[in-house]
Scaffold this motif. Structure first.
Motif, mmCIF file in Angstrom:
data_model
loop_
_atom_site.group_PDB
_atom_site.id
_atom_site.type_symbol
_atom_site.label_atom_id
_atom_site.label_comp_id
_atom_site.label_asym_id
_atom_site.label_seq_id
_atom_site.Cartn_x
_atom_site.Cartn_y
_atom_site.Cartn_z
ATOM 1 N N GLU A 100 0.834 -1.196 0.000
ATOM 2 C CA GLU A 100 0.000 0.000 0.000
ATOM 3 C C GLU A 100 0.871 1.249 0.000
ATOM 4 O O GLU A 100 1.963 1.284 0.572
ATOM 5 N N MET A 101 0.354 2.278 -0.639
ATOM 6 C CA MET A 101 1.070 3.543 -0.728
ATOM 7 C C MET A 101 1.373 4.106 0.663
ATOM 8 O O MET A 101 2.463 4.617 0.931
ATOM 9 N N GLU A 102 0.375 3.999 1.582
ATOM 10 C CA GLU A 102 0.556 4.531 2.920
ATOM 11 C C GLU A 102 1.713 3.835 3.648
ATOM 12 O O GLU A 102 2.496 4.475 4.365
ATOM 13 N N GLY A 103 1.816 2.531 3.492
ATOM 14 C CA GLY A 103 2.884 1.775 4.145
ATOM 15 C C GLY A 103 4.253 2.170 3.632
ATOM 16 O O GLY A 103 5.210 2.310 4.408
ATOM 17 N N ARG A 104 4.354 2.361 2.314
ATOM 18 C CA ARG A 104 5.634 2.754 1.731
ATOM 19 C C ARG A 104 6.017 4.167 2.178
ATOM 20 O O ARG A 104 7.190 4.459 2.416
ATOM 21 N N LYS B 33 14.647 3.610 -2.183
ATOM 22 C CA LYS B 33 13.898 4.010 -3.377
ATOM 23 C C LYS B 33 13.180 2.815 -3.991
ATOM 24 O O LYS B 33 12.010 2.903 -4.390
ATOM 25 N N ALA B 34 13.889 1.675 -4.041
ATOM 26 C CA ALA B 34 13.291 0.474 -4.634
ATOM 27 C C ALA B 34 12.103 -0.023 -3.806
ATOM 28 O O ALA B 34 11.071 -0.420 -4.356
ATOM 29 N N LEU B 35 12.243 0.016 -2.479
ATOM 30 C CA LEU B 35 11.156 -0.451 -1.612
ATOM 31 C C LEU B 35 9.950 0.491 -1.655
ATOM 32 O O LEU B 35 8.803 0.050 -1.595
#
Length: 578
Positions: free
Chosen positions: A382-386, A414-416
């Motif tokens: 999820e975007m929020e988690g990243r 950056k990759a994660l």
């Protein structure tokens, strides 16, 4: 080592007085090759010489392993000394005394003979404790405890284990009370009397890397508290800078492949008994950067070993936080969490040498541990988690010194996260010419970057040409180019301290965030005759300033009506120059 600060002027004079070729030749025979001197590198194994010493710059550099520095750096690395010890060794080599000055430059500093007396006292007290362990009636209780823990007489002798009698005045009957207080061996009462700090305890002498006893740890033999008691801070003993077992480790292996950092005295001794003789322990305090910097002098790989319980996991994270400020290229740090309900002593008894050693080989790399712990409770799909991961990771990555390790950690984040860019300062492009720029960027920046690199290198190698900058009356606020902050800092440093040479200037950047960059630029061979230095620097600086002003002007003109008041003033000045 006597107390008091070593004056900066003396350090600068010492570097000027000593010829680095003569110094290194006294350790490693050098052979003249062209304008430099060469040898096989003393810091790594090699078949053909790649270690070069430059008399003009008073620097050494190995093209094999990358080590470099001045006379102080060489003595520190070769003899595994800290900064002050290296200065004392160099002063001895030069035949001069090291002056000291107190914090206020008025109070007299502590005399050398006072320090010598403290070391002598600690030696005598250690011998007394050893004798009490072997010969006294109460000492038999301590011997039985050690035998039940599987500790042999040989290991007890190697670590000079002893016993403090169950009495209040064992030491005061034998040694001067004032010296015992200075050594931290007595506790003073309010009425002016004093008593022995250590009583009815197994005693663990804490030795510095030279083998001198600087403090003690004591373990009770009953249910008394505290279970472990350490010497207080004294002139000799600073627990935030020393580790237990380092001297014994180095006696067994002066160049250990790795060092295991554990939490207790008995862990170190039990591991040594099992054949693992590369463990040290912090002294009842959290791991500090000073601890890590000390240990990294002897091995490039450190392994944190913590109990598998909640307290151990929390200690591992705290140690990881400290480790970030110590990480540099060539250093490796791992985390080894033990199974629950085990410490190193109990686990090595259960598993044996081979299986425990295998655990050290498979310990988790700092980078993997870091991202695993931060990601543990996040949903990276999820975007929020990243986004949370980036927010948590950035403060730690910003602590890293400029290095390939930092670049790779940023790339992995950056990759994660899936972000193309992160708001984390990265190494300036001027010092990383191999980075991936578009052909257009390379064409636009080539001349500018070359000028900046050359100008900074020339100034570092020849600090006396600072007068050429001072004559130009430069307005630094109007300049924008890669490397400008470093150039401004170097100008400020030279203007403030007026170093007499490049090696003295380099010393001013010891332990600075820009130390590695400055080293590389001082060692950069510009292949320039000495009589061409000033003219080349003047031309390069003029070209650099012209490019920088043009770039700033173009940027401001493109911004147009959005200019802030200070930007309008800068634009006015630049247009006037045009």
């Amino acid at each position: 080592m006597s107390g008091g600060r070593i004056p900066r002027e003396f350090i600068d004079d010492l570097l000027t007085r000593i010829d680095i070729v003569d110094l290194i030749d006294s350790y490693v025979p050098l052979k003249k090759v062209g304008t430099n001197h060469s040898a096989r590198c003393p810091f790594h194994t090699e078949k053909s010489p790649s270690f070069s010493v430059n008399r003009t710059k008073q620097f050494y550099h190995c093209f094999g392993c990358g080590v470099s520095g001045n006379a102080i750096s060489f003595v520190m690395d070769f003899n595994h000394l800290d900064f002050v010890e290296a200065i004392e060794d160099l002063a001895s080599f030069a035949g001069v005394e090291v002056p000291r000055e107190s914090a206020n430059n008025q109070q007299p500093t502590q005399a050398k003979d006072t320090i010598s007396n403290l070391y002598l006292l600690m030696e005598h007290v250690t011998a007394l404790y050893v004798q009490q362990l072997r010969a006294s009636t109460d000492g038999k209780i301590a011997v039985d405890y050690l035998k039940n823990r599987g500790i042999t007489g040989d290991i007890a002798g190697q670590f000079m284990l002893g016993y403090a009698p169950n009495a209040w005045n064992t030491l005061t009957e034998r040694f001067p009370a004032n010296t015992l207080v200075d050594a931290g061996l007595l506790v003073a009462r309010d009425d002016g009397s004093a008593y022995d700090r250590f009583r009815h305890r197994i005693m663990f002498p804490i030795r510095d890397k030279r083998g001198r006893v600087i403090g003690f740890g004591g373990r009770v033999l009953d249910d008394s508290l505290p279970k472990y008691l350490n010497s207080p801070e004294t002139t000799l003993f600073h627990k935030g800078k020393e580790v237990y077992g380092l001297y014994e480790l180095l006696q067994t292996n002066p160049k250990p492949q790795r060092i295991l950092i554990v939490e207790g005295y008995m862990d170190v001794i039990a591991l040594a008994q099992a054949g693992i003789n590369y463990a040290v322990a912090t002294l009842g305090t959290a791991t500090s950067q000073a601890h890590l910097d000390l240990l990294f002098r002897f091995s490039s790989e450190l392994i944190f070993c913590f109990d598998g319980d909640k307290a151990g996991r929390e200690a591992a994270w705290r140690a990881m936080e400290v480790a970030f400020t110590s990480m540099k290229d060539g250093r490796q740090l791992r985390i080894m969490l033990l199974p629950s309900q085990h410490d190193p002593d109990s686990l090595v008894r259960k598993e044996g040498l081979i299986e425990f050693t295998e655990r050290t080989h498979n310990a988790q790399a700092l980078s993997a541990y870091f991202f695993e712990q931060l990601s543990a409770k996040l949903n990276l799909t999820e975007m929020e988690g990243r986004a949370q991961l980036v927010a948590k990771a950035k403060p730690y990555l910003e602590k890293l010194s400029e290095s390939a390790f930092k670049d790779m950690m940023i790339s992995h984040l950056k990759a994660l996260s899936g972000l193309a860019t992160l708001d984390i300062p990265e190494r300036a492009v001027i010092f990383n010419p191999g980075q991936r720029n578009s052909p257009q960027d390379k064409a636009r920046n080539a001349g500018r970057l070359s000028s900046a690199r050359t100008a900074i290198a020339l100034l570092l190698q020849n600090p006396q040409i600072i007068n050429l900058i001072e004559q130009k009356n430069i307005d630094w606020d109007e300049l924008e180019f890669s490397g400008v902050e470093l150039l401004k800092d170097i100008v400020k440093t030279i203007t403030t301290y007026r170093p007499s040479s490049a090696t003295v200037l380099m010393e001013l950047y010891r332990d600075n965030a820009q130390e590695n960059t400055v080293k590389k630029l001082i060692m950069l061979d510009l292949m320039l005759p000495e009589d061409k230095v000033e003219d080349t620097f003047n031309d390069t600086l003029t070209r650099l300033l012209s490019h920088a002003r043009s770039g700033t002007l173009e940027k401001l003109l493109n911004k147009g009506a959005e200019l802030l008041p200070h930007e309008k003033e800068t634009l006015r000045k630049l247009l006037a120059q045009k």
